[in-house]
Scaffold this motif. Structure first.
Motif, PDB file in Angstrom:
ATOM      1  N   PHE A  20       0.818  -1.052   0.143  1.00  0.00           N
ATOM      2  CA  PHE A  20      -0.007   0.049   0.047  1.00  0.00           C
ATOM      3  C   PHE A  20       0.746   1.164  -0.148  1.00  0.00           C
ATOM      4  N   ALA A  21       2.067   1.327   0.176  1.00  0.00           N
ATOM      5  CA  ALA A  21       2.925   2.175   0.366  1.00  0.00           C
ATOM      6  C   ALA A  21       3.761   2.452  -0.801  1.00  0.00           C
ATOM      7  N   SER A  22       3.997   3.582  -1.441  1.00  0.00           N
ATOM      8  CA  SER A  22       4.648   3.396  -2.699  1.00  0.00           C
ATOM      9  C   SER A  22       6.184   3.520  -2.405  1.00  0.00           C
ATOM     10  N   GLU A  23       6.466   4.176  -1.138  1.00  0.00           N
ATOM     11  CA  GLU A  23       7.923   4.139  -0.801  1.00  0.00           C
ATOM     12  C   GLU A  23       8.211   3.951   0.581  1.00  0.00           C
ATOM     13  N   GLU A  24       8.079   2.774   1.052  1.00  0.00           N
ATOM     14  CA  GLU A  24       8.361   2.620   2.692  1.00  0.00           C
ATOM     15  C   GLU A  24       9.628   2.812   2.978  1.00  0.00           C
ATOM     16  N   PRO A  25       9.853   2.733   4.350  1.00  0.00           N
ATOM     17  CA  PRO A  25      11.185   3.183   4.760  1.00  0.00           C
ATOM     18  C   PRO A  25      11.961   1.937   4.546  1.00  0.00           C
ATOM     19  N   LYS A  26      13.366   1.919   4.275  1.00  0.00           N
ATOM     20  CA  LYS A  26      14.110   0.804   3.913  1.00  0.00           C
ATOM     21  C   LYS A  26      14.595   0.474   5.268  1.00  0.00           C
ATOM     22  N   ARG A  27      14.693  -0.860   5.563  1.00  0.00           N
ATOM     23  CA  ARG A  27      15.029  -1.451   6.700  1.00  0.00           C
ATOM     24  C   ARG A  27      16.687  -1.655   6.642  1.00  0.00           C
ATOM     25  N   ILE A  28      17.127  -0.864   7.820  1.00  0.00           N
ATOM     26  CA  ILE A  28      18.689  -1.013   7.694  1.00  0.00           C
ATOM     27  C   ILE A  28      19.265  -1.501   8.965  1.00  0.00           C
ATOM     28  N   GLY A  29      19.953  -2.790   8.545  1.00  0.00           N
ATOM     29  CA  GLY A  29      20.376  -3.513   9.759  1.00  0.00           C
ATOM     30  C   GLY A  29      21.801  -3.154   9.994  1.00  0.00           C
ATOM     31  N   ILE A  30      22.049  -2.847  11.538  1.00  0.00           N
ATOM     32  CA  ILE A  30      23.378  -2.576  11.841  1.00  0.00           C
ATOM     33  C   ILE A  30      24.143  -3.783  12.250  1.00  0.00           C
ATOM     34  N   TYR A  31      25.050  -4.265  11.577  1.00  0.00           N
ATOM     35  CA  TYR A  31      25.586  -5.476  12.113  1.00  0.00           C
ATOM     36  C   TYR A  31      27.114  -5.354  12.257  1.00  0.00           C
ATOM     37  N   GLY A  32      27.732  -6.239  12.933  1.00  0.00           N
ATOM     38  CA  GLY A  32      29.185  -6.300  13.026  1.00  0.00           C
ATOM     39  C   GLY A  32      29.470  -7.060  14.398  1.00  0.00           C
ATOM     40  N   PRO A  33      30.782  -7.262  14.585  1.00  0.00           N
ATOM     41  CA  PRO A  33      31.141  -8.160  15.834  1.00  0.00           C
ATOM     42  C   PRO A  33      30.819  -7.359  17.122  1.00  0.00           C
ATOM     43  N   PRO A  34      30.509  -8.364  18.281  1.00  0.00           N
ATOM     44  CA  PRO A  34      30.434  -7.781  19.549  1.00  0.00           C
ATOM     45  C   PRO A  34      31.346  -6.674  19.849  1.00  0.00           C
ATOM     46  N   ASN A  35      30.804  -5.713  20.675  1.00  0.00           N
ATOM     47  CA  ASN A  35      31.612  -4.607  21.042  1.00  0.00           C
ATOM     48  C   ASN A  35      32.102  -3.709  20.144  1.00  0.00           C
ATOM     49  N   ALA A  36      31.241  -3.583  18.831  1.00  0.00           N
ATOM     50  CA  ALA A  36      32.104  -2.823  18.002  1.00  0.00           C
ATOM     51  C   ALA A  36      31.240  -1.221  18.110  1.00  0.00           C
ATOM     52  N   GLY A  37      30.501  -1.171  18.858  1.00  0.00           N
ATOM     53  CA  GLY A  37      29.606   0.140  19.056  1.00  0.00           C
ATOM     54  C   GLY A  37      28.388   0.128  18.214  1.00  0.00           C
ATOM     55  N   LYS A  38      27.730  -0.867  18.271  1.00  0.00           N
ATOM     56  CA  LYS A  38      26.303  -0.837  17.137  1.00  0.00           C
ATOM     57  C   LYS A  38      25.455  -0.082  17.758  1.00  0.00           C
ATOM     58  N   THR A  39      25.228  -0.553  19.303  1.00  0.00           N
ATOM     59  CA  THR A  39      23.877   0.086  19.921  1.00  0.00           C
ATOM     60  C   THR A  39      24.412   1.546  20.091  1.00  0.00           C
ATOM     61  N   THR A  40      25.649   1.912  20.406  1.00  0.00           N
ATOM     62  CA  THR A  40      25.824   3.301  20.719  1.00  0.00           C
ATOM     63  C   THR A  40      25.492   4.117  19.261  1.00  0.00           C
ATOM     64  N   LEU A  41      26.001   3.479  18.045  1.00  0.00           N
ATOM     65  CA  LEU A  41      25.598   4.101  16.938  1.00  0.00           C
ATOM     66  C   LEU A  41      24.142   4.289  16.736  1.00  0.00           C
ATOM     67  N   ALA A  42      23.356   3.005  16.801  1.00  0.00           N
ATOM     68  CA  ALA A  42      21.939   3.086  16.549  1.00  0.00           C
ATOM     69  C   ALA A  42      21.357   4.338  17.835  1.00  0.00           C
ATOM     70  N   ASN A  43      21.701   4.193  18.864  1.00  0.00           N
ATOM     71  CA  ASN A  43      21.142   5.078  19.697  1.00  0.00           C
ATOM     72  C   ASN A  43      21.536   6.651  19.551  1.00  0.00           C
ATOM     73  N   ARG A  44      22.676   6.645  19.038  1.00  0.00           N
ATOM     74  CA  ARG A  44      23.204   8.252  18.436  1.00  0.00           C
ATOM     75  C   ARG A  44      22.284   8.415  17.198  1.00  0.00           C
ATOM     76  N   ILE A  45      21.993   7.806  16.269  1.00  0.00           N
ATOM     77  CA  ILE A  45      20.982   7.916  15.229  1.00  0.00           C
ATOM     78  C   ILE A  45      19.675   8.307  15.779  1.00  0.00           C
ATOM     79  N   ALA A  46      19.146   7.301  16.571  1.00  0.00           N
ATOM     80  CA  ALA A  46      17.739   7.706  17.172  1.00  0.00           C
ATOM     81  C   ALA A  46      17.722   8.815  17.825  1.00  0.00           C
ATOM     82  N   ARG A  47      18.583   9.011  18.699  1.00  0.00           N
ATOM     83  CA  ARG A  47      18.339  10.196  19.408  1.00  0.00           C
ATOM     84  C   ARG A  47      18.258  11.595  18.772  1.00  0.00           C
TER      85      ARG A  47
END
Lengths: 214, 223
Positions: A20-47
């Motif tokens: 139903f949506a012509s342009e839905e948001p792309k789902r971007i996965g933040i991947y990487g090894p443990p302790n690379a800072g993925k959640t810190t980055l995700a929180n930074r972007i979200a905040r």
């Protein structure tokens, strides 16, 4: 079980969105090894763009043991708005050992449980990589050696799926940070240096996100 | 009972393909797996309780789960002519056997059962993913070859340690090929990322005792 139901429901709603949506948001996965800072980055972007955080950050490996997402994050670039869903995933690794948590003041039972959950989380993250992401931000700790089996394998999988991917050389605030080493490890992909913790170089980060995933 | 329907309790032998289309009794699509590695004896007993009892014999080299005094207790006794339908070599050794042994082996007539048993030994933790889109065990040359000589050894020298270690090696090799998560010990895991990426089903939860529960996607096995 609930997680699965949520997954299924989300998958269904995603399909409906597609219809139903012509342009839905792309789902971007933040991947990487443990302790690379993925959640810190995700929180930074979200905040930065929604005011909310995604999940708790920690120096203990495998703090994130279930994928967490923030939907419909609108990033403004050059007068245009790019909308993405951010998926913060558990750190991917080939070995999980509860003993590595014992150094972090954890009881053995808790460490074993954490280890089990982390393993489930990796399995889930790998499953998602196959079915549920439209693009990947691959986060690496630029102060550590990027030539690892996990990195090679994951980047290989991402390439085989022909997903758009950005390599983020994180933790440039650390003394041992070596961005060039990361760039050399993955010459076929664009490497963006940043410190998600300090918020360094985030303008370029958002430029690239808009360019690759918009 | 390596696999059990969590809904109605129906059990399946290792590597059973019945589960692929859901539980035949209740239609459930969630199964728990009981690895044999931690408790080989009880698993062998469990296997002996199922209709595919002979599989335990074929894979472990233990025909001792059959009580010699009750050779046909609770199981089909195949007439001699049907012996060796899938296992001609074994039939040649019949002369010196007790009725119990021949009965035990006479159940091992299905080549598909032999194949399944050979690929799923008691040491295996890879069984969880046997119902994946991985190549079926029948595609693997190794398991079809090995159980046969082992069945012969069972008739002659039930406790031959050499055969046991060969099987162990085979199991390890098969583990390397099939498994996506190896449970080294509680809290210690080795992950095969490519296998995890390739598999169809979700892993719902690992249990402390080494079991894990998987969820089979809807429509799985239809294609």
């Amino acid at each position: 079980m609930m997680g699965l139901l949520t997954n299924l429901r989300d998958s269904i709603s995603r399909v409906t969105d597609r219809l139903f949506a012509s342009e839905e948001p792309k789902r971007i996965g933040i991947y990487g090894p443990p302790n690379a800072g993925k959640t810190t980055l995700a929180n930074r972007i979200a905040r930065d763009w929604t005011g909310d955080a995604i999940g708790p950050e920690s120096h203990v490996p495998h703090e994130t043991r279930r994928a967490r997402r923030k939907e419909d994050v609108s990033i403004e670039r050059n007068g245009k708005s790019v909308s993405i869903d951010i998926v913060d995933t558990p750190g991917v690794t080939t070995k999980v050992d509860y003993k590595e948590f014992l150094d972090h003041d954890m009881e053995k039972d808790d460490a074993i449980r954490r280890s089990r959950e982390a393993t489930e989380g990796v399995a889930e993250a790998m499953h998602w990589l196959r079915e549920d992401v439209d693009g990947v931000i691959y986060v690496l700790d630029s102060s550590t050696d990027p030539f690892t089996q996990v990195n090679t394998m994951l980047i290989g999988i991402i390439e085989s799926r022909e997903l758009p991917v950005l390599i983020f050389a994180n933790k440039t605030d650390l003394e041992d940070s070596d961005v060039q080493r990361v760039a050399d490890a993955f010459p076929d992909h664009e490497t963006v240096p940043l410190s998600a913790l300090e918020g360094n170089n985030m303008d370029e980060v958002y430029d690239k996100i808009a360019e690759y995933f918009g | 009972m390596p696999h059990q329907c969590t809904n109605c309790g129906h059990t399946f032998p290792d590597g059973s393909k019945e589960m692929l289309s859901g539980c035949p009794d209740c239609g459930g699509n969630k199964f728990q797996f009981r690895p044999a590695g931690s408790n080989a004896d009880s698993v062998a007993d469990d296997a002996a309780d199922t209709t595919a009892s002979s599989k335990a014999d074929a894979s472990t080299g233990e025909s001792v789960t059959i009580d010699p005094e009750t050779p046909s207790a609770g199981r089909q006794t195949s007439p001699p002519e049907t012996e060796g339908v899938g296992d001609g070599e074994v039939a040649q050794n019949d002369g010196a056997e007790s009725p119990a042994q021949s009965t035990a082996r006479s159940d091992v007539v299905s080549s598909s059962e032999i194949t399944a048993a050979g690929s799923m030994g008691p040491q295996s933790t890879a069984d969880e993913q046997s119902p994946t889109d991985q190549p079926a065990p029948t595609d693997q040359p190794a398991p079809t070859d090995t159980p046969e000589p082992d069945a012969e050894a069972t008739a002659d020298t039930p406790d031959d340690p050499t055969e046991e270690s060969n099987l162990d090696e085979l199991r390890k090799e098969l583990n390397n090929q099939f498994e996506s998560i190896r449970i080294v010990s509680p809290g210690q895991y080795e992950l095969n990322l490519m296998e995890l990426y390739d598999r169809d089903e979700y892993i719902i939860s690992l249990r402390e005792d080494g079991r894990y529960v998987i969820e089979v996607p809807d429509g799985w096995g239809d294609s």
